[in-house]
Design a protein around this motif. Structure first.
Motif, PDB file in Angstrom:
ATOM      1  N   UNK A 142     -10.109 -31.325 -18.600  1.00  0.00           N
ATOM      2  CA  UNK A 142     -10.716 -32.650 -18.683  1.00  0.00           C
ATOM      3  C   UNK A 142     -12.232 -32.514 -18.627  1.00  0.00           C
ATOM      4  N   UNK A 143     -12.918 -33.100 -19.592  1.00  0.00           N
ATOM      5  CA  UNK A 143     -14.379 -33.119 -19.569  1.00  0.00           C
ATOM      6  C   UNK A 143     -14.841 -34.260 -18.680  1.00  0.00           C
ATOM      7  N   UNK A 144     -15.872 -33.999 -17.898  1.00  0.00           N
ATOM      8  CA  UNK A 144     -16.434 -35.025 -17.036  1.00  0.00           C
ATOM      9  C   UNK A 144     -17.542 -35.789 -17.731  1.00  0.00           C
ATOM     10  N   UNK A 145     -18.070 -36.830 -17.097  1.00  0.00           N
ATOM     11  CA  UNK A 145     -19.107 -37.657 -17.725  1.00  0.00           C
ATOM     12  C   UNK A 145     -20.403 -36.902 -18.018  1.00  0.00           C
ATOM     13  N   UNK A 146     -20.781 -35.947 -17.156  1.00  0.00           N
ATOM     14  CA  UNK A 146     -21.989 -35.178 -17.445  1.00  0.00           C
ATOM     15  C   UNK A 146     -21.798 -34.311 -18.683  1.00  0.00           C
ATOM     16  N   UNK A 147     -20.678 -33.607 -18.714  1.00  0.00           N
ATOM     17  CA  UNK A 147     -20.433 -32.705 -19.849  1.00  0.00           C
ATOM     18  C   UNK A 147     -20.321 -33.481 -21.150  1.00  0.00           C
ATOM     19  N   UNK A 148     -19.633 -34.610 -21.118  1.00  0.00           N
ATOM     20  CA  UNK A 148     -19.516 -35.425 -22.326  1.00  0.00           C
ATOM     21  C   UNK A 148     -20.873 -35.992 -22.714  1.00  0.00           C
ATOM     22  N   UNK A 149     -21.714 -36.238 -21.703  1.00  0.00           N
ATOM     23  CA  UNK A 149     -23.068 -36.708 -21.979  1.00  0.00           C
ATOM     24  C   UNK A 149     -23.882 -35.695 -22.762  1.00  0.00           C
ATOM     25  N   UNK A 150     -23.648 -34.414 -22.526  1.00  0.00           N
ATOM     26  CA  UNK A 150     -24.333 -33.370 -23.312  1.00  0.00           C
ATOM     27  C   UNK A 150     -23.935 -33.472 -24.784  1.00  0.00           C
ATOM     28  N   UNK A 151     -22.652 -33.678 -25.040  1.00  0.00           N
ATOM     29  CA  UNK A 151     -22.196 -33.838 -26.423  1.00  0.00           C
ATOM     30  C   UNK A 151     -22.817 -35.077 -27.047  1.00  0.00           C
ATOM     31  N   UNK A 152     -22.867 -36.157 -26.280  1.00  0.00           N
ATOM     32  CA  UNK A 152     -23.484 -37.403 -26.756  1.00  0.00           C
ATOM     33  C   UNK A 152     -24.931 -37.172 -27.169  1.00  0.00           C
ATOM     34  N   UNK A 153     -25.686 -36.447 -26.341  1.00  0.00           N
ATOM     35  CA  UNK A 153     -27.106 -36.213 -26.622  1.00  0.00           C
ATOM     36  C   UNK A 153     -27.284 -35.407 -27.907  1.00  0.00           C
ATOM     37  N   UNK A 154     -26.459 -34.373 -28.097  1.00  0.00           N
ATOM     38  CA  UNK A 154     -26.571 -33.549 -29.301  1.00  0.00           C
ATOM     39  C   UNK A 154     -26.197 -34.344 -30.544  1.00  0.00           C
ATOM     40  N   UNK A 155     -25.141 -35.142 -30.444  1.00  0.00           N
ATOM     41  CA  UNK A 155     -24.720 -35.951 -31.590  1.00  0.00           C
ATOM     42  C   UNK A 155     -25.759 -37.013 -31.925  1.00  0.00           C
ATOM     43  N   UNK A 156     -26.403 -37.565 -30.901  1.00  0.00           N
ATOM     44  CA  UNK A 156     -27.443 -38.565 -31.139  1.00  0.00           C
ATOM     45  C   UNK A 156     -28.597 -37.960 -31.942  1.00  0.00           C
ATOM     46  N   UNK A 157     -28.892 -36.684 -31.704  1.00  0.00           N
ATOM     47  CA  UNK A 157     -29.962 -36.022 -32.455  1.00  0.00           C
ATOM     48  C   UNK A 157     -29.629 -35.914 -33.940  1.00  0.00           C
ATOM     49  N   UNK A 159     -27.654 -38.106 -35.588  1.00  0.00           N
ATOM     50  CA  UNK A 159     -27.103 -39.381 -36.049  1.00  0.00           C
ATOM     51  C   UNK A 159     -27.653 -39.835 -37.394  1.00  0.00           C
ATOM     52  N   UNK A 160     -28.931 -39.600 -37.660  1.00  0.00           N
ATOM     53  CA  UNK A 160     -29.553 -40.103 -38.886  1.00  0.00           C
ATOM     54  C   UNK A 160     -29.810 -39.009 -39.922  1.00  0.00           C
ATOM     55  N   UNK A 161     -29.019 -37.955 -39.859  1.00  0.00           N
ATOM     56  CA  UNK A 161     -29.237 -36.821 -40.772  1.00  0.00           C
ATOM     57  C   UNK A 161     -28.418 -36.905 -42.052  1.00  0.00           C
ATOM     58  N   UNK A 162     -27.481 -37.826 -42.106  1.00  0.00           N
ATOM     59  CA  UNK A 162     -26.611 -37.910 -43.270  1.00  0.00           C
ATOM     60  C   UNK A 162     -25.329 -37.118 -43.132  1.00  0.00           C
ATOM     61  N   UNK A 163     -25.203 -36.338 -42.053  1.00  0.00           N
ATOM     62  CA  UNK A 163     -23.964 -35.616 -41.812  1.00  0.00           C
ATOM     63  C   UNK A 163     -22.865 -36.603 -41.429  1.00  0.00           C
ATOM     64  N   UNK A 164     -21.646 -36.312 -41.838  1.00  0.00           N
ATOM     65  CA  UNK A 164     -20.525 -37.137 -41.412  1.00  0.00           C
ATOM     66  C   UNK A 164     -20.257 -36.895 -39.926  1.00  0.00           C
ATOM     67  N   UNK A 165     -19.435 -37.758 -39.332  1.00  0.00           N
ATOM     68  CA  UNK A 165     -19.096 -37.575 -37.925  1.00  0.00           C
ATOM     69  C   UNK A 165     -18.470 -36.224 -37.667  1.00  0.00           C
TER      70      UNK A 165
END
Length: 261
Positions: A142-157, A159-165
């Protein structure tokens, strides 16, 4: 029914970790302040792991460090697997903030690249502080909120690149995999100990010893090691070299995708 939902949860017998990590377990609001807390237990376990590795952590050892009985810990944590889940999430900590536009990237590069580079450097620092994470954060869990937050931060970077999800997720996996691999090599070579501060220097010394009298059998290896030793600036660059080539590849892929569109 709630029971049926739990039975069919993708987390199965890790439901206890979900409760601990994501706040599903209620804490008493009245009565005396408990002598122990999840925070104190987790910090103590992390300190043990930082010193002696994950193998040094047991419910008995943590209880002894806290001067409590092992049974006292079970009021807070069902077992070691749940404790390790808490340790991972706390050791990861909060993800790095997005760099300001004037510091995010180098001259002429797009903002996502500087943000992802800063994210990767921060992740490498976490692995350096807590080498046991490399063995703990593997397998179904199980991933915790901090670890998932790291994924969120990287994906946010990204977000506007044109890459699909899907492509964004794959890019994060590739970058984090590279950082993890370099951290594993550094840890195996004693980077976290007083024995070595430069992993590639240790590797060169080991290869030189193996190549003694055998350079003619492994000429490419011998030449690469000799060139590395001659150019000190090229030492210990595997992590940065690999990261920049990954970012180069992502930039080229984005450029081709935009051209095709």
């Amino acid at each position: 029914m709630a029971g049926d939902d739990e039975k069919h949860s993708v987390f199965g017998d890790q439901a206890g970790s979900v409760e601990l990590l994501w706040g599903g377990r209620e804490r008493p609001s009245r009565g005396p302040k408990p002598a122990l807390s999840l925070e104190r237990i987790t910090r103590t376990a992390i300190a043990l792991a930082d010193t002696g590795g994950l193998g040094a952590v047991s419910m008995q050892r943590v209880a002894a460090e806290l001067d409590f009985t092992k049974m006292s810990l079970y009021r807070y944590v069902p077992g070691k697997s749940e404790l390790v889940a808490l340790m991972i999430d706390r050791a990861m900590g909060e993800p790095p903030s997005a760099p300001s536009p004037d510091t995010a990237g180098r001259d002429g590069e797009e903002p996502w690249r500087g943000e992802l580079r800063a994210w990767a450097h921060a992740l490498a620092a976490v692995y350096h502080r807590h080498p046991w994470l490399l063995g703990a954060a593997v397998g179904p869990r199980v991933m915790g909120p901090h670890e998932l937050g790291w994924t969120e931060r990287a994906l946010a970077a990204l977000a506007d690149t044109g890459l699909t999800g899907a492509e964004q997720l794959d890019a994060v996996v590739v970058v984090s995999g590279h950082i993890r691999a370099i951290a594993q090599v550094a840890t195996a070579m004693g980077l976290s100990s007083a024995r070595a501060k430069e992993p590639e220097q240790v590797m060169s010394a080991a290869l030189n010893e193996l190549l003694a009298g055998r350079a003619d059998r492994f000429p490419a290896v011998a030449a690469a090691v000799a060139a590395t030793e001659a150019d000190r600036a090229s030492r210990d660059r595997a992590g940065e070299f690999g990261l920049e080539r990954i970012l180069d590849g992502l930039a080229a892929y984005m450029s081709r995708a935009r051209g095709g569109a």
